[in-house]
Scaffold this motif. Structure first.
Motif, PDB file in Angstrom:
ATOM      1  N   ASP A 147      46.059  41.135  43.455  1.00  0.00           N
ATOM      2  CA  ASP A 147      47.206  41.436  42.595  1.00  0.00           C
ATOM      3  C   ASP A 147      46.775  41.580  41.136  1.00  0.00           C
ATOM      4  O   ASP A 147      45.605  41.421  40.782  1.00  0.00           O
ATOM      5  CB  ASP A 147      48.288  40.355  42.737  1.00  0.00           C
ATOM      6  CG  ASP A 147      47.788  38.955  42.367  1.00  0.00           C
ATOM      7  OD1 ASP A 147      46.780  38.840  41.644  1.00  0.00           O
ATOM      8  OD2 ASP A 147      48.411  37.975  42.810  1.00  0.00           O
ATOM      9  N   LYS A 148      47.749  41.872  40.277  1.00  0.00           N
ATOM     10  CA  LYS A 148      47.460  42.119  38.869  1.00  0.00           C
ATOM     11  C   LYS A 148      46.937  40.875  38.157  1.00  0.00           C
ATOM     12  O   LYS A 148      46.134  40.984  37.225  1.00  0.00           O
ATOM     13  CB  LYS A 148      48.706  42.652  38.155  1.00  0.00           C
ATOM     14  CG  LYS A 148      49.090  44.067  38.560  1.00  0.00           C
ATOM     15  CD  LYS A 148      50.287  44.559  37.758  1.00  0.00           C
ATOM     16  CE  LYS A 148      50.643  45.996  38.147  1.00  0.00           C
ATOM     17  NZ  LYS A 148      51.813  46.498  37.381  1.00  0.00           N
ATOM     18  N   ASP A 149      47.395  39.709  38.604  1.00  0.00           N
ATOM     19  CA  ASP A 149      46.927  38.476  37.979  1.00  0.00           C
ATOM     20  C   ASP A 149      45.424  38.319  38.164  1.00  0.00           C
ATOM     21  O   ASP A 149      44.712  37.872  37.265  1.00  0.00           O
ATOM     22  CB  ASP A 149      47.658  37.266  38.560  1.00  0.00           C
ATOM     23  CG  ASP A 149      49.107  37.187  38.094  1.00  0.00           C
ATOM     24  OD1 ASP A 149      49.403  37.782  37.046  1.00  0.00           O
ATOM     25  OD2 ASP A 149      49.919  36.544  38.774  1.00  0.00           O
ATOM     26  N   TYR A 150      44.933  38.672  39.374  1.00  0.00           N
ATOM     27  CA  TYR A 150      43.510  38.536  39.631  1.00  0.00           C
ATOM     28  C   TYR A 150      42.722  39.591  38.853  1.00  0.00           C
ATOM     29  O   TYR A 150      41.673  39.295  38.272  1.00  0.00           O
ATOM     30  CB  TYR A 150      43.206  38.666  41.121  1.00  0.00           C
ATOM     31  CG  TYR A 150      41.785  38.278  41.473  1.00  0.00           C
ATOM     32  CD1 TYR A 150      41.473  36.983  41.871  1.00  0.00           C
ATOM     33  CD2 TYR A 150      40.736  39.194  41.375  1.00  0.00           C
ATOM     34  CE1 TYR A 150      40.175  36.610  42.166  1.00  0.00           C
ATOM     35  CE2 TYR A 150      39.430  38.833  41.666  1.00  0.00           C
ATOM     36  CZ  TYR A 150      39.156  37.546  42.073  1.00  0.00           C
ATOM     37  OH  TYR A 150      37.869  37.182  42.349  1.00  0.00           O
TER      38      TYR A 150
ATOM     39  N   ALA B  58      45.886  40.609  33.605  1.00  0.00           N
ATOM     40  CA  ALA B  58      47.131  41.172  33.068  1.00  0.00           C
ATOM     41  C   ALA B  58      46.864  42.152  31.933  1.00  0.00           C
ATOM     42  O   ALA B  58      47.482  43.219  31.849  1.00  0.00           O
ATOM     43  CB  ALA B  58      48.049  40.036  32.594  1.00  0.00           C
TER      44      ALA B  58
ATOM     45  N   LYS C 252      36.313  31.448  38.077  1.00  0.00           N
ATOM     46  CA  LYS C 252      36.535  32.754  38.698  1.00  0.00           C
ATOM     47  C   LYS C 252      35.231  33.366  39.180  1.00  0.00           C
ATOM     48  O   LYS C 252      35.168  33.944  40.269  1.00  0.00           O
ATOM     49  CB  LYS C 252      37.227  33.679  37.688  1.00  0.00           C
ATOM     50  CG  LYS C 252      37.693  35.009  38.260  1.00  0.00           C
ATOM     51  CD  LYS C 252      38.481  35.783  37.214  1.00  0.00           C
ATOM     52  CE  LYS C 252      38.955  37.125  37.764  1.00  0.00           C
ATOM     53  NZ  LYS C 252      39.741  37.881  36.756  1.00  0.00           N
TER      54      LYS C 252
END
Length: 476
Positions: free
Chosen positions: A47-50, A53, A458
């Motif tokens: 998703d965009k969070d990963y 942003a 991460k």
């Protein structure tokens, strides 16, 4: 911008281009295409969070469409051109074959770069030492006054630089087996090809060892007769047991070799006195002694011999020596961070496996304080235990693998007589604080995780940068 690059971008006008896998290479490439009016689709299962942003906001501002989540590949039938992330291997992902069956072209950022790059290209691959060697080559060229574009597997996309590179520049490119696997269109390229070594590795990703070695061979089998190839005289390139896998038989131009064990006819080698010498058909030039190299470890002496062989004739001996005496190392690779209260701190966050830790420990001539641990990818920790007993005075284990590493070390033969102290804690930050409190002047503290960072960070880069931030934040 060269005419060929302009024509390439013009041909994409009115067409749809998808980038599958929004990582360090595809994100800047998607931005570049979108900034030139190409209709771009960003496809990723995450998703965009990963992805980030801020990154996604910048892509959206350029008009990039997103296709994310479980159905992220659903837009592919409508695409005219598809870029796969280098880590997505073509023979193991059905969607790539489906695109080809539909008549769509599937390519990569690096394939396009090699096709249109107007400058000389120095390309480096191998199982170990790629990043340091690539960086050394670029540093030596820059020291000589040349304009250098450094990228590839080292972490920077080069395709967007095509509008800036000229024929007078140099592109220095690190290439992984994943990138090289489909690069079969490199007509008369690269100008200089370097293969640092070949070991049995990445077999969790490649179909076979043959596929892995054959991908590496792509770096040199398309070179012209005027090209230069640099190989390791100390390496058995016929690792697969098939004689044609000895890359020396694949060389199209002139073969140069390097060694830290014995003299070579053409190339750099280290003699019994630790002198690095360049040989050229019987003529020998003294370059420097290994003591001139400030980054630790015999593997880095080998990296220097590799880089010297690659740039010989393009830079002066003085420039080579200047780099050796000032270059502190590639980020996260036994990178010197700081000396505080007489204690030297090193960041080796790239050491995400026991074999990497072994290489790192061999770089030091004294027993060290070692920070170890992270997420578990199933590695056998016992293989590094004997060297830890020999080279480590204090081992501080942390994270998800703390118990696993602790048990491998304390159960190893010779533990009782080694004198090593082993401490367990929860996080890398706490491990560093323990090391700081216990270290005395003259000690070395090194982050040598032996594991990926995903339990706390991460990526290994995030872990290494946090380590450096903490160390640089020490005060009296």
């Amino acid at each position: 911008m060269v005419n060929e690059v302009m024509n390439f971008l013009d041909e994409l006008n009115g067409k749809k281009v998808a980038f599958v896998g929004m990582g360090v290479a595809n994100v800047p490439c998607a931005k570049w295409f979108a900034s030139h009016g190409v209709e771009v689709y960003a496809c990723d299962k995450r998703d965009k969070d990963y992805i980030g942003a801020d990154i996604c906001a910048e892509l959206e501002a350029l008009g990039v469409h997103f296709s994310l989540g479980d159905d992220y590949l659903s837009v592919l039938p409508d695409m005219d051109l598809v870029f796969r992330s280098h880590g997505i291997l073509p023979f193991q992902n059905e969607w790539i074959g489906e695109c080809i069956e539909r008549g769509q072209k599937v390519t990569t950022e690096m394939e396009i770069f090699f096709k249109y790059c107007p400058s000389k290209i120095i390309a480096v691959t191998g199982s170990n030492g790629k990043t340091t060697t690539t960086t050394l080559i670029s540093k030596m060229l820059e020291k000589s006054g040349k304009r250098v574009f450094l990228g590839g597997n080292i972490g920077k996309a080069l395709m967007p630089e095509l509008e800036n590179i000229t024929s007078d520049d140099f592109a220095v490119v690190e290439l992984s087996s994943f990138q090289l696997l489909t690069m079969g269109n490199m007509v008369n390229k690269p100008d200089i090809a370097v293969v640092t070594n070949i070991e049995s590795t990445h077999l969790d990703h490649h179909i076979s060892l043959d596929e892995y070695v054959d991908s590496k061979r792509n770096i040199l089998i398309y070179q012209s007769a005027s090209a230069k190839t640099v190989l390791n005289a100390d390496c058995d390139y016929s690792i697969c047991g098939r004689v044609y896998h000895d890359m020396r038989f694949d060389v199209r131009g002139r073969l140069y070799q390097f060694s830290i064990k014995h003299p070579v006819e053409n190339g750099a080698y280290m003699n019994e006195n630790g002198d690095i010498v360049f040989a050229d058909n019987g003529n020998e030039t003294y370059v420097m002694n290994k003591s001139d190299i400030i980054i630790p470890g015999m593997h880095n002496v080998e990296n220097y011999c590799t880089a010297i062989t690659a740039v010989w004739g393009l830079v002066s001996v003085e420039d080579i020596v200047s780099v050796a005496r000032t270059f502190g190392g590639v980020e996260h690779r036994i990178e010197f961070v700081r000396e505080f209260n007489g204690v030297k701190y090193y960041n080796d966050s790239i050491a995400t496996s026991p074999s990497r830790v072994i290489s790192g420990l061999k770089a030091f001539d004294q027993k060290i304080i070692m920070l170890c641990g992270g997420s578990d990818k199933g590695n056998d920790m016992s293989q590094m235990a004997p060297l830890i007993l020999e080279k480590v005075k204090l081992l501080i284990v942390n994270g998800a693998t703390a118990d696993k590493i602790h048990d491998a070390v304390v159960n190893a033969d010779g533990f009782a007589d080694s004198g090593i102290e082993v401490i367990k804690t929860d996080t890398m930050e706490n491990a560093l604080m323990i090391a700081k409190d216990k270290a005395v002047s003259g000690d070395i503290v090194s982050l040598c995780p032996a594991c990926p960072a995903f339990d706390q960070f991460k990526t290994f880069e995030y872990r290494g940068r946090k380590f450096k931030e903490l160390v640089n934040g020490f005060d009296d």
